[in-house]
Design a protein around this motif. Structure first.
Motif, PDB file in Angstrom:
ATOM      1  N   GLY A  34       0.779  -1.233   0.000  1.00 32.53           N
ATOM      2  CA  GLY A  34       0.000   0.000   0.000  1.00 32.53           C
ATOM      3  C   GLY A  34       0.810   1.281   0.000  1.00 32.53           C
ATOM      4  N   ASP A  35       2.070   1.242  -0.442  1.00 32.09           N
ATOM      5  CA  ASP A  35       2.884   2.453  -0.501  1.00 32.09           C
ATOM      6  C   ASP A  35       2.374   3.336  -1.639  1.00 32.09           C
ATOM      7  N   ALA A  36       1.532   4.305  -1.299  1.00 34.07           N
ATOM      8  CA  ALA A  36       0.868   5.137  -2.303  1.00 34.07           C
ATOM      9  C   ALA A  36       1.841   5.982  -3.107  1.00 34.07           C
ATOM     10  N   VAL A  37       2.960   6.383  -2.523  1.00 33.63           N
ATOM     11  CA  VAL A  37       3.953   7.164  -3.271  1.00 33.63           C
ATOM     12  C   VAL A  37       4.609   6.286  -4.336  1.00 33.63           C
ATOM     13  N   TYR A  38       5.072   5.126  -3.953  1.00 35.92           N
ATOM     14  CA  TYR A  38       5.703   4.247  -4.944  1.00 35.92           C
ATOM     15  C   TYR A  38       4.709   3.849  -6.027  1.00 35.92           C
ATOM     16  N   THR A  94       3.368  14.956  -4.914  1.00 30.66           N
ATOM     17  CA  THR A  94       2.580  15.626  -3.881  1.00 30.66           C
ATOM     18  C   THR A  94       1.827  14.571  -3.091  1.00 30.66           C
ATOM     19  N   VAL A  95       2.072  14.526  -1.794  1.00 35.71           N
ATOM     20  CA  VAL A  95       1.379  13.609  -0.883  1.00 35.71           C
ATOM     21  C   VAL A  95       0.314  14.423  -0.164  1.00 35.71           C
ATOM     22  N   ILE A  96      -0.933  13.966  -0.246  1.00 33.99           N
ATOM     23  CA  ILE A  96      -2.038  14.692   0.374  1.00 33.99           C
ATOM     24  C   ILE A  96      -2.653  13.822   1.464  1.00 33.99           C
ATOM     25  N   CYS A  97      -2.492  14.270   2.712  1.00 33.35           N
ATOM     26  CA  CYS A  97      -3.090  13.585   3.853  1.00 33.35           C
ATOM     27  C   CYS A  97      -3.064  14.543   5.039  1.00 33.35           C
ATOM     28  N   GLU A  98      -3.964  14.342   5.964  1.00 31.74           N
ATOM     29  CA  GLU A  98      -3.984  15.179   7.161  1.00 31.74           C
ATOM     30  C   GLU A  98      -2.854  14.788   8.109  1.00 31.74           C
ATOM     31  N   ALA A  99      -2.620  13.524   8.218  1.00 35.31           N
ATOM     32  CA  ALA A  99      -1.564  13.000   9.086  1.00 35.31           C
ATOM     33  C   ALA A  99      -1.181  11.635   8.526  1.00 35.31           C
ATOM     34  N   PRO A 100       0.057  11.258   8.666  1.00 31.51           N
ATOM     35  CA  PRO A 100       1.144  11.945   9.350  1.00 31.51           C
ATOM     36  C   PRO A 100       1.713  13.073   8.490  1.00 31.51           C
ATOM     37  N   LYS A 101       2.433  13.963   9.112  1.00 32.92           N
ATOM     38  CA  LYS A 101       3.111  15.041   8.399  1.00 32.92           C
ATOM     39  C   LYS A 101       4.347  14.448   7.732  1.00 32.92           C
ATOM     40  N   VAL A 102       4.495  14.688   6.431  1.00 28.31           N
ATOM     41  CA  VAL A 102       5.621  14.097   5.698  1.00 28.31           C
ATOM     42  C   VAL A 102       6.865  14.970   5.734  1.00 28.31           C
ATOM     43  N   ARG A 141      -9.331   9.417   6.312  1.00 29.62           N
ATOM     44  CA  ARG A 141      -9.751   8.089   5.878  1.00 29.62           C
ATOM     45  C   ARG A 141      -9.078   7.656   4.587  1.00 29.62           C
ATOM     46  N   ALA A 142      -8.215   8.525   4.019  1.00 30.27           N
ATOM     47  CA  ALA A 142      -7.537   8.187   2.772  1.00 30.27           C
ATOM     48  C   ALA A 142      -6.277   9.029   2.632  1.00 30.27           C
ATOM     49  N   VAL A 143      -5.374   8.540   1.786  1.00 35.86           N
ATOM     50  CA  VAL A 143      -4.190   9.292   1.388  1.00 35.86           C
ATOM     51  C   VAL A 143      -4.223   9.369  -0.133  1.00 35.86           C
ATOM     52  N   GLU A 144      -3.810  10.503  -0.658  1.00 36.23           N
ATOM     53  CA  GLU A 144      -3.818  10.729  -2.101  1.00 36.23           C
ATOM     54  C   GLU A 144      -2.414  11.165  -2.508  1.00 36.23           C
ATOM     55  N   VAL A 145      -1.955  10.684  -3.649  1.00 36.23           N
ATOM     56  CA  VAL A 145      -0.623  11.056  -4.132  1.00 36.23           C
ATOM     57  C   VAL A 145      -0.704  11.373  -5.620  1.00 36.23           C
ATOM     58  N   HIS A 146      -0.083  12.494  -5.996  1.00 35.01           N
ATOM     59  CA  HIS A 146       0.037  12.875  -7.399  1.00 35.01           C
ATOM     60  C   HIS A 146       1.518  12.852  -7.749  1.00 35.01           C
ATOM     61  N   ALA A 147       1.850  12.295  -8.910  1.00 35.43           N
ATOM     62  CA  ALA A 147       3.241  12.253  -9.345  1.00 35.43           C
ATOM     63  C   ALA A 147       3.299  12.593 -10.835  1.00 35.43           C
ATOM     64  N   VAL A 148       4.239  13.486 -11.150  1.00 34.66           N
ATOM     65  CA  VAL A 148       4.489  13.883 -12.540  1.00 34.66           C
ATOM     66  C   VAL A 148       5.971  13.706 -12.783  1.00 34.66           C
ATOM     67  N   VAL A 149       6.304  13.010 -13.872  1.00 38.42           N
ATOM     68  CA  VAL A 149       7.701  12.763 -14.184  1.00 38.42           C
ATOM     69  C   VAL A 149       8.008  13.218 -15.602  1.00 38.42           C
ATOM     70  N   LEU A 150       9.158  13.809 -15.768  1.00 36.95           N
ATOM     71  CA  LEU A 150       9.672  14.170 -17.084  1.00 36.95           C
ATOM     72  C   LEU A 150      10.829  13.220 -17.360  1.00 36.95           C
ATOM     73  N   LEU A 151      10.729  12.461 -18.445  1.00 34.69           N
ATOM     74  CA  LEU A 151      11.796  11.546 -18.823  1.00 34.69           C
ATOM     75  C   LEU A 151      12.629  12.185 -19.928  1.00 34.69           C
ATOM     76  N   GLU A 152      13.927  11.951 -19.870  1.00 34.50           N
ATOM     77  CA  GLU A 152      14.843  12.470 -20.877  1.00 34.50           C
ATOM     78  C   GLU A 152      15.580  11.301 -21.517  1.00 34.50           C
ATOM     79  N   ARG A 153      15.849  11.427 -22.811  1.00 30.60           N
ATOM     80  CA  ARG A 153      16.652  10.415 -23.516  1.00 30.60           C
ATOM     81  C   ARG A 153      18.066  10.431 -22.959  1.00 30.60           C
ATOM     82  N   ILE A 154      18.608   9.243 -22.771  1.00 27.48           N
ATOM     83  CA  ILE A 154      19.980   9.114 -22.278  1.00 27.48           C
ATOM     84  C   ILE A 154      20.921   9.373 -23.436  1.00 27.48           C
TER      85      ILE A 154
END
Length: 154
Positions: A34-38, A94-102, A141-154
């Motif tokens: 349940g690791d919402a960030v990963y 962005t991690v959105i939750c009331e607690a715990p504080k990240v 009662r829930a945790v929400e996470v938003h993630a945006v990634v920019l990929l670059e060619r190696i």
């Protein structure tokens, strides 16, 4: 992810975000750890590559994924990214939750993400927000996470 009380009062699992365990009376309910960030970062990387999402690659109907460490999902996405000739240009989470504080654990979380994605921590940003006690997230009662990634060619 939905958050429930920890056993024996409920089915919640330990509250882990970006590989960092937080002491909290509630935890995520899910098939894996349940690791919402990963999970969000895995989906962001896979999406940027035009690949199937985390639910398609690691279905919750698969017994082998029960209780799985979400590091495995993130590392598979990172491996796919590198095999396709990309690296992380930058990642914003962005991690959105009331607690715990990240905030107090932000450095650990960034270091874990950078290590698993094979990039420097200077390419990873992470912030915590609240929903100011509105809706399921705001009521704890829930945790929400938003993630945006920019990929670059190696």
């Amino acid at each position: 992810h939905r958050l429930e009380p920890l056993p024996p009062e409920g089915p919640g699992q330990p509250f882990v975000l970006a590989g960092v365990r937080f002491e909290h009376p509630r935890g995520p309910v899910g098939h894996s750890d349940g690791d919402a960030v990963y999970h969000a970062v895995t989906d962001a990387v896979l999406g940027a590559l035009g690949e199937a999402d985390i639910g398609q690659l690691f279905p919750d109907t698969e017994p082998a994924h029960a209780g799985a460490d979400s590091t495995l999902f993130l590392e598979r996405a990172a491996r796919c990214m590198h095999e396709r000739g990309y690296e992380v240009g930058n990642l914003d989470v962005t991690v959105i939750c009331e607690a715990p504080k990240v905030g107090p654990r932000k450095g650990e979380m960034i270091a874990n993400l950078a290590r698993h994605l094979g990039c420097g921590p200077d390419r990873v940003n992470l912030k915590g927000k609240t929903h100011e006690q509105v809706d399921a997230v705001g009521e704890g009662r829930a945790v929400e996470v938003h993630a945006v990634v920019l990929l670059e060619r190696i």
